[in-house]
Motif scaffolding. Sequence first.
Motif, mmCIF file in Angstrom:
data_model
loop_
_atom_site.group_PDB
_atom_site.id
_atom_site.type_symbol
_atom_site.label_atom_id
_atom_site.label_comp_id
_atom_site.label_asym_id
_atom_site.label_seq_id
_atom_site.Cartn_x
_atom_site.Cartn_y
_atom_site.Cartn_z
ATOM 1 N N ALA A 193 16.694 90.061 154.193
ATOM 2 C CA ALA A 193 15.514 90.587 153.499
ATOM 3 C C ALA A 193 15.892 91.404 152.275
ATOM 4 C CB ALA A 193 14.676 91.439 154.453
ATOM 5 N N THR A 194 17.020 92.100 152.327
ATOM 6 C CA THR A 194 17.446 92.942 151.211
ATOM 7 C C THR A 194 18.201 92.154 150.148
ATOM 8 O OG1 THR A 194 17.571 94.901 152.618
ATOM 9 C CG2 THR A 194 18.847 94.954 150.581
ATOM 10 N N LEU A 195 19.097 91.266 150.587
ATOM 11 C CA LEU A 195 19.974 90.579 149.640
ATOM 12 C C LEU A 195 19.463 89.214 149.209
ATOM 13 C CD1 LEU A 195 23.480 91.360 151.181
ATOM 14 C CD2 LEU A 195 22.270 92.603 149.387
ATOM 15 N N GLY A 196 18.612 88.597 150.031
ATOM 16 C CA GLY A 196 18.215 87.221 149.774
ATOM 17 C C GLY A 196 19.216 86.271 150.408
ATOM 18 N N ALA A 197 18.744 85.118 150.833
ATOM 19 C CA ALA A 197 19.576 84.184 151.590
ATOM 20 C C ALA A 197 20.761 83.683 150.770
ATOM 21 C CB ALA A 197 18.732 83.006 152.079
ATOM 22 N N GLU A 198 20.543 83.378 149.502
ATOM 23 C CA GLU A 198 21.612 82.793 148.690
ATOM 24 C C GLU A 198 22.749 83.787 148.454
ATOM 25 O OE1 GLU A 198 22.222 80.574 144.338
ATOM 26 O OE2 GLU A 198 20.206 80.995 145.104
ATOM 27 N N ARG A 199 22.392 85.005 148.073
ATOM 28 C CA ARG A 199 23.431 86.006 147.831
ATOM 29 C C ARG A 199 24.167 86.355 149.118
ATOM 30 N NH1 ARG A 199 22.722 92.305 145.728
ATOM 31 N NH2 ARG A 199 24.963 92.767 145.652
ATOM 32 N N LEU A 200 23.421 86.485 150.205
ATOM 33 C CA LEU A 200 24.055 86.814 151.477
ATOM 34 C C LEU A 200 25.020 85.723 151.910
ATOM 35 C CD1 LEU A 200 24.452 88.559 153.953
ATOM 36 C CD2 LEU A 200 22.441 87.485 154.958
ATOM 37 N N GLN A 201 24.649 84.473 151.729
ATOM 38 C CA GLN A 201 25.525 83.378 152.117
ATOM 39 C C GLN A 201 26.840 83.433 151.342
ATOM 40 O OE1 GLN A 201 25.388 81.207 154.596
ATOM 41 N NE2 GLN A 201 27.414 80.527 153.929
ATOM 42 N N ALA A 202 26.758 83.740 150.059
ATOM 43 C CA ALA A 202 27.966 83.827 149.242
ATOM 44 C C ALA A 202 28.859 84.980 149.707
ATOM 45 C CB ALA A 202 27.592 83.997 147.772
ATOM 46 N N ILE A 203 28.233 86.129 149.996
ATOM 47 C CA ILE A 203 29.008 87.288 150.440
ATOM 48 C C ILE A 203 29.612 87.054 151.817
ATOM 49 C CG2 ILE A 203 28.829 89.712 151.143
ATOM 50 C CD1 ILE A 203 26.799 90.092 148.883
ATOM 51 N N SER A 204 28.819 86.538 152.746
ATOM 52 C CA SER A 204 29.324 86.358 154.110
ATOM 53 C C SER A 204 30.460 85.346 154.148
ATOM 54 C CB SER A 204 28.195 85.951 155.050
ATOM 55 O OG SER A 204 27.673 84.688 154.729
ATOM 56 N N SER A 205 30.370 84.320 153.321
ATOM 57 C CA SER A 205 31.443 83.335 153.265
ATOM 58 C C SER A 205 32.753 83.990 152.836
ATOM 59 C CB SER A 205 31.067 82.215 152.288
ATOM 60 O OG SER A 205 32.125 81.294 152.167
ATOM 61 N N ARG A 206 32.676 84.902 151.887
ATOM 62 C CA ARG A 206 33.878 85.582 151.419
ATOM 63 C C ARG A 206 34.364 86.621 152.423
ATOM 64 N NH1 ARG A 206 33.659 86.687 145.015
ATOM 65 N NH2 ARG A 206 35.896 86.825 145.423
ATOM 66 N N LEU A 207 33.449 87.240 153.148
ATOM 67 C CA LEU A 207 33.860 88.195 154.187
ATOM 68 C C LEU A 207 34.685 87.513 155.266
ATOM 69 C CD1 LEU A 207 30.614 90.342 154.683
ATOM 70 C CD2 LEU A 207 32.759 91.073 153.625
ATOM 71 N N TRP A 208 34.283 86.332 155.667
ATOM 72 C CA TRP A 208 35.014 85.614 156.707
ATOM 73 C C TRP A 208 36.358 85.070 156.201
ATOM 74 C CZ3 TRP A 208 34.038 86.382 161.560
ATOM 75 C CH2 TRP A 208 32.740 86.644 162.003
ATOM 76 N N GLN A 209 36.573 85.132 154.895
ATOM 77 C CA GLN A 209 37.847 84.691 154.313
ATOM 78 C C GLN A 209 38.528 85.841 153.552
ATOM 79 O OE1 GLN A 209 39.163 81.645 154.790
ATOM 80 N NE2 GLN A 209 37.392 81.105 156.066
#
Length: 443
Positions: A417-433
């Motif tokens: 809700a705060t970041l938006g789905a697209e931005r969150l997906q980009a961030i979470s992908s990098r967090l897991w790597q």
Amino acid sequence: MYVSETLGQFGARFPTQPISPSVLHHAKRAVVDWYAALIAGYPMHPTPLLEAAMADDLDRGPARLALGRPATVKAAALIQGTASHTAEVDDIFKHAIYHPGAPTISAALAVGQQVDATGREFLQAVIVGYEISTRIGQILGRAHYQYWHNTGTVGTFGAAAAAACLLHLDATQFTHALCTSATFAAGLQQAFQMDSMSKPLHSGRAAEAGVAAALMARQGITGSLDVLEGKMGMGVAMGNAPDWAPVLADLGKAFNITEMTFKNHACCGHTFAPIDGALELQRTHGFTPAEIAHIEVATYGPALAVAGNPAPRTAAEARFSIPYVVSTALRCGSVRLAAFDAAQLHHPDTRALMEKVSLTVHPDLDRQFPGQRAAQVTIRLHSGQTLRFLQPTRKGDPDMPLTDADLQSKLEELATATLGAERLQAISSRLWQLETAPDLHFL
């Protein structure tokens, strides 16, 4: 050699040591969980008020707040250390009665952005901060927790160790950072025995103080080497004069970051076993809240001391109320952030069910705390049937862990809700790597 010196040598040496893939992966899990807690708590009080109070330290500096605003290093540690503890969804090391992620990772990110650290260097610092602080917290234990908020006190060591690691302090400097941290450590249990904004500030202050201690040590400021075990040291002044030897027993061999509890409910961790037990009885027997005549929760003493509020008036108080969260769980099926909205907080059905809840200390379960967090839930129905279930642990504890997929779902639930789905997906992908990230600028 003093305890502080052994810990300082371990911390300074750690970046040169190999890290097992398992430990590295658990560190990424901790960062993912911390980021979920950070974004969830960022718009909640006291974070916006704190950001306003720290205006002179914002819009300048090398660090970045959650939504991108520049900040000085200590201000970023303070604000994000507070935000990530505000929604009560951050991690727990149960043996130390301590939330390590909020102070440790907030400090690590602020300093990591200052020194342009890689993702791997950041993870190394997180591991060091968790390891040193959880060991100190485990030794201080239940006696310390009677009056002190461990996340505010022990968290200062986690922040200092993480910052010292990223600043590449040598063993002497690292040791003095820890020693200064001990005398900076603070946070009273009384601060959240009634409605207040103090509790998350403890975590933020720990992050800020730990960073300050490491920066001071880099410039040559020294601390008292016997500050932990000395006759007027932390162990005596803030505990029961414990034996410090166990803190060093398997240092560098076992890593506590692999034994974290990740929260499955948006409230105080002491309430989780009662929630899980009540939901299991409802799942098994299929009763509705209207069929309930009485609920008894028998658990360990500190759960009632911290979370026994029978009539919470505010969302902050409700997060520390076993009667409220158990009643909400039975009525709604879960205890998420929405459970503390105004409409839910004063829902007449929830309030009626709360009147049927009684709390008692279970002697056997009390003896098992803090190593085990269990609760026995007994529900008597209007039909006369009595149902009882012993919840031996909490979902999210190391013996009933959340999966990586669970953590990703938690992140998406709390941050979309705060970041938006697209931005969150980009961030979470990098967090897991993270171990391959060249820098931390994406955060």
